[in-house]
Design a protein around this motif. Structure first.
Motif, PDB file in Angstrom:
ATOM      1  N   ASN A   1       0.855  -1.186   0.000  1.00 27.54           N
ATOM      2  CA  ASN A   1       0.000   0.000   0.000  1.00 27.54           C
ATOM      3  C   ASN A   1       0.884   1.225   0.000  1.00 27.54           C
ATOM      4  OD1 ASN A   1      -1.147   2.205   2.036  1.00 27.54           O
ATOM      5  ND2 ASN A   1      -2.891   1.297   0.955  1.00 27.54           N
ATOM      6  N   ALA A   2       0.530   2.228  -0.780  1.00 21.91           N
ATOM      7  CA  ALA A   2       1.356   3.436  -0.808  1.00 21.91           C
ATOM      8  C   ALA A   2       0.516   4.650  -1.156  1.00 21.91           C
ATOM      9  CB  ALA A   2       2.483   3.276  -1.811  1.00 21.91           C
ATOM     10  N   LYS A   3       0.885   5.770  -0.536  1.00 23.60           N
ATOM     11  CA  LYS A   3       0.340   7.069  -0.917  1.00 23.60           C
ATOM     12  C   LYS A   3       1.376   7.701  -1.846  1.00 23.60           C
ATOM     13  CE  LYS A   3      -2.186   7.788   3.413  1.00 23.60           C
ATOM     14  NZ  LYS A   3      -2.332   8.630   4.617  1.00 23.60           N
ATOM     15  N   ILE A   4       0.938   8.019  -3.049  1.00 26.87           N
ATOM     16  CA  ILE A   4       1.883   8.449  -4.079  1.00 26.87           C
ATOM     17  C   ILE A   4       1.450   9.768  -4.691  1.00 26.87           C
ATOM     18  CG2 ILE A   4       2.841   7.862  -6.338  1.00 26.87           C
ATOM     19  CD1 ILE A   4       2.669   4.938  -5.556  1.00 26.87           C
ATOM     20  N   TRP A   5       2.424  10.649  -4.827  1.00 30.48           N
ATOM     21  CA  TRP A   5       2.218  11.880  -5.581  1.00 30.48           C
ATOM     22  C   TRP A   5       2.397  11.552  -7.066  1.00 30.48           C
ATOM     23  CZ3 TRP A   5       0.391  16.117  -3.235  1.00 30.48           C
ATOM     24  CH2 TRP A   5       0.589  16.262  -1.850  1.00 30.48           C
ATOM     25  N   THR A   6       1.331  11.736  -7.824  1.00 29.40           N
ATOM     26  CA  THR A   6       1.380  11.337  -9.228  1.00 29.40           C
ATOM     27  C   THR A   6       1.598  12.554 -10.122  1.00 29.40           C
ATOM     28  OG1 THR A   6      -1.024  11.475  -9.410  1.00 29.40           O
ATOM     29  CG2 THR A   6      -0.088   9.343  -8.831  1.00 29.40           C
ATOM     30  N   LEU A   7       2.152  12.297 -11.274  1.00 31.62           N
ATOM     31  CA  LEU A   7       2.374  13.309 -12.298  1.00 31.62           C
ATOM     32  C   LEU A   7       1.383  13.122 -13.442  1.00 31.62           C
ATOM     33  CD1 LEU A   7       6.268  13.190 -12.404  1.00 31.62           C
ATOM     34  CD2 LEU A   7       4.859  15.003 -11.426  1.00 31.62           C
ATOM     35  N   PRO A   8       1.004  14.177 -14.138  1.00 30.43           N
ATOM     36  CA  PRO A   8       1.424  15.569 -13.929  1.00 30.43           C
ATOM     37  C   PRO A   8       0.547  16.355 -12.964  1.00 30.43           C
ATOM     38  CG  PRO A   8       0.110  15.414 -15.906  1.00 30.43           C
ATOM     39  CD  PRO A   8       0.199  14.019 -15.351  1.00 30.43           C
ATOM     40  N   SER A   9      -0.462  15.707 -12.394  1.00 30.30           N
ATOM     41  CA  SER A   9      -1.437  16.434 -11.587  1.00 30.30           C
ATOM     42  C   SER A   9      -0.916  16.806 -10.207  1.00 30.30           C
ATOM     43  CB  SER A   9      -2.703  15.590 -11.404  1.00 30.30           C
ATOM     44  OG  SER A   9      -2.383  14.361 -10.759  1.00 30.30           O
ATOM     45  N   MET A  10       0.147  16.134  -9.744  1.00 30.10           N
ATOM     46  CA  MET A  10       0.658  16.324  -8.391  1.00 30.10           C
ATOM     47  C   MET A  10      -0.454  16.103  -7.361  1.00 30.10           C
ATOM     48  SD  MET A  10       3.832  16.556  -8.049  1.00 30.10           S
ATOM     49  CE  MET A  10       4.046  17.229  -6.410  1.00 30.10           C
ATOM     50  N   SER A  11      -1.226  15.079  -7.597  1.00 30.27           N
ATOM     51  CA  SER A  11      -2.254  14.690  -6.631  1.00 30.27           C
ATOM     52  C   SER A  11      -1.739  13.513  -5.812  1.00 30.27           C
ATOM     53  CB  SER A  11      -3.544  14.299  -7.355  1.00 30.27           C
ATOM     54  OG  SER A  11      -3.311  13.225  -8.244  1.00 30.27           O
ATOM     55  N   LEU A  12      -2.212  13.448  -4.569  1.00 31.44           N
ATOM     56  CA  LEU A  12      -1.801  12.381  -3.653  1.00 31.44           C
ATOM     57  C   LEU A  12      -2.898  11.325  -3.617  1.00 31.44           C
ATOM     58  CD1 LEU A  12       0.328  11.425  -1.605  1.00 31.44           C
ATOM     59  CD2 LEU A  12      -0.975  12.630   0.162  1.00 31.44           C
ATOM     60  N   ASN A  13      -2.565  10.143  -4.070  1.00 27.62           N
ATOM     61  CA  ASN A  13      -3.547   9.067  -4.152  1.00 27.62           C
ATOM     62  C   ASN A  13      -3.032   7.818  -3.457  1.00 27.62           C
ATOM     63  OD1 ASN A  13      -5.476  10.438  -6.010  1.00 27.62           O
ATOM     64  ND2 ASN A  13      -3.725  10.357  -7.393  1.00 27.62           N
ATOM     65  N   VAL A  14      -3.962   6.980  -3.043  1.00 30.77           N
ATOM     66  CA  VAL A  14      -3.619   5.719  -2.380  1.00 30.77           C
ATOM     67  C   VAL A  14      -3.719   4.582  -3.386  1.00 30.77           C
ATOM     68  CG1 VAL A  14      -4.237   4.099  -0.557  1.00 30.77           C
ATOM     69  CG2 VAL A  14      -4.438   6.566  -0.158  1.00 30.77           C
ATOM     70  N   TYR A  15      -2.709   3.742  -3.399  1.00 30.81           N
ATOM     71  CA  TYR A  15      -2.673   2.621  -4.335  1.00 30.81           C
ATOM     72  C   TYR A  15      -2.427   1.320  -3.572  1.00 30.81           C
ATOM     73  CZ  TYR A  15      -2.294   6.159  -7.938  1.00 30.81           C
ATOM     74  OH  TYR A  15      -2.545   7.232  -8.755  1.00 30.81           O
ATOM     75  N   TRP A  16      -2.935   0.231  -4.150  1.00 31.63           N
ATOM     76  CA  TRP A  16      -2.721  -1.111  -3.616  1.00 31.63           C
ATOM     77  C   TRP A  16      -2.060  -1.973  -4.677  1.00 31.63           C
ATOM     78  CZ3 TRP A  16      -3.721  -2.649   1.337  1.00 31.63           C
ATOM     79  CH2 TRP A  16      -4.527  -1.822   2.110  1.00 31.63           C
ATOM     80  N   GLY A  17      -1.173  -2.851  -4.242  1.00 35.70           N
ATOM     81  CA  GLY A  17      -0.624  -3.846  -5.135  1.00 35.70           C
ATOM     82  C   GLY A  17      -1.616  -4.976  -5.369  1.00 35.70           C
ATOM     83  N   GLN A  18      -1.265  -5.869  -6.259  1.00 39.85           N
ATOM     84  CA  GLN A  18      -2.164  -6.970  -6.621  1.00 39.85           C
ATOM     85  C   GLN A  18      -2.124  -8.101  -5.599  1.00 39.85           C
ATOM     86  OE1 GLN A  18       0.818  -6.537  -7.875  1.00 39.85           O
ATOM     87  NE2 GLN A  18       1.809  -8.546  -8.008  1.00 39.85           N
ATOM     88  N   GLY A  19      -1.150  -8.081  -4.734  1.00 46.73           N
ATOM     89  CA  GLY A  19      -1.031  -9.100  -3.702  1.00 46.73           C
ATOM     90  C   GLY A  19      -0.045 -10.189  -4.105  1.00 46.73           C
ATOM     91  N   THR A  20       0.693 -10.665  -3.121  1.00 42.16           N
ATOM     92  CA  THR A  20       1.611 -11.779  -3.351  1.00 42.16           C
ATOM     93  C   THR A  20       1.398 -12.809  -2.240  1.00 42.16           C
ATOM     94  OG1 THR A  20       3.928 -12.383  -3.731  1.00 42.16           O
ATOM     95  CG2 THR A  20       3.537 -10.672  -2.092  1.00 42.16           C
ATOM     96  N   GLN A  21       1.271 -14.065  -2.638  1.00 45.34           N
ATOM     97  CA  GLN A  21       0.965 -15.121  -1.686  1.00 45.34           C
ATOM     98  C   GLN A  21       2.213 -15.551  -0.925  1.00 45.34           C
ATOM     99  OE1 GLN A  21      -2.147 -16.783  -1.044  1.00 45.34           O
ATOM    100  NE2 GLN A  21      -0.961 -17.651   0.664  1.00 45.34           N
ATOM    101  N   VAL A  22       2.067 -15.602   0.386  1.00 45.22           N
ATOM    102  CA  VAL A  22       3.100 -16.164   1.254  1.00 45.22           C
ATOM    103  C   VAL A  22       2.480 -17.366   1.964  1.00 45.22           C
ATOM    104  CG1 VAL A  22       4.531 -15.806   3.295  1.00 45.22           C
ATOM    105  CG2 VAL A  22       4.313 -13.989   1.573  1.00 45.22           C
ATOM    106  N   THR A  23       3.080 -18.519   1.782  1.00 46.11           N
ATOM    107  CA  THR A  23       2.591 -19.738   2.421  1.00 46.11           C
ATOM    108  C   THR A  23       3.717 -20.340   3.254  1.00 46.11           C
ATOM    109  OG1 THR A  23       1.101 -20.175   0.565  1.00 46.11           O
ATOM    110  CG2 THR A  23       1.560 -22.006   2.055  1.00 46.11           C
ATOM    111  N   VAL A  24       3.422 -20.570   4.523  1.00 48.17           N
ATOM    112  CA  VAL A  24       4.411 -21.113   5.450  1.00 48.17           C
ATOM    113  C   VAL A  24       3.969 -22.515   5.841  1.00 48.17           C
ATOM    114  CG1 VAL A  24       5.655 -20.778   7.605  1.00 48.17           C
ATOM    115  CG2 VAL A  24       4.856 -18.789   6.287  1.00 48.17           C
ATOM    116  N   SER A  25       4.801 -23.483   5.530  1.00 38.46           N
ATOM    117  CA  SER A  25       4.457 -24.869   5.855  1.00 38.46           C
ATOM    118  C   SER A  25       5.067 -25.254   7.202  1.00 38.46           C
ATOM    119  CB  SER A  25       4.970 -25.810   4.769  1.00 38.46           C
ATOM    120  OG  SER A  25       6.377 -25.733   4.681  1.00 38.46           O
ATOM    121  N   SER A  26       4.343 -26.082   7.911  1.00 35.14           N
ATOM    122  CA  SER A  26       4.813 -26.497   9.251  1.00 35.14           C
ATOM    123  C   SER A  26       5.680 -27.738   9.183  1.00 35.14           C
ATOM    124  CB  SER A  26       3.622 -26.742  10.175  1.00 35.14           C
ATOM    125  OG  SER A  26       2.773 -27.718   9.611  1.00 35.14           O
TER     126      SER A  26
END
Length: 121
Positions: A96-121
């Motif tokens: 998750n990140a708040k990013i200043w985007t160009l060229p508008s210089m607006s601050l927006n929140v973005y999410w990644g697509q997700g990455t799976q982490v699996t921990v086996s016992s």
């Protein structure tokens, strides 16, 4: 169109470690606060760790002492190092990140697509 691109997930044995990375693509000025969340099956998405542009960090109690969040401001990239992995760390991890985007210089929140982490016992 700004996107957050994640990498580093996978299958690991309990006690192992992983390093997740996340970087934005597209036209950006810079990234403000960045963080990692996770969502396990049947559970709500929860904050794992966050880091401000100045480097101040915060962690969920469940990962304190096992997790380090860091960032490279030149690359606007955030990292999450997790050690001593437990089966209960199994989840989809989202950047998750708040990013200043160009060229508008607006601050927006973005999410990644997700990455799976699996921990086996």
């Amino acid at each position: 169109q700004v996107q957050l691109v994640e990498s580093g997930g996978g299958l690991v044995q309990a006690g192992g470690s992983l390093r997740l990375s996340c970087a934005p693509s597209g036209s950006i000025f810079n990234a403000n606060a960045m963080g990692w969340y996770r969502q396990a099956p049947g559970r709500q998405r929860e904050l794992v760790a966050g880091i401000t542009s100045g480097g101040t960090t915060n962690y969920a109690d469940s990962v304190k002492g096992r997790c380090t969040i860091s960032r490279d401001n030149d690359k606007n990239t955030v990292y999450l190092q997790i050690s001593g992995l437990k089966p209960e760390d199994t989840a989809v991890y989202y950047c998750n990140a708040k990013i200043w985007t160009l060229p508008s210089m607006s601050l927006n929140v973005y999410w990644g697509q997700g990455t799976q982490v699996t921990v086996s016992s």
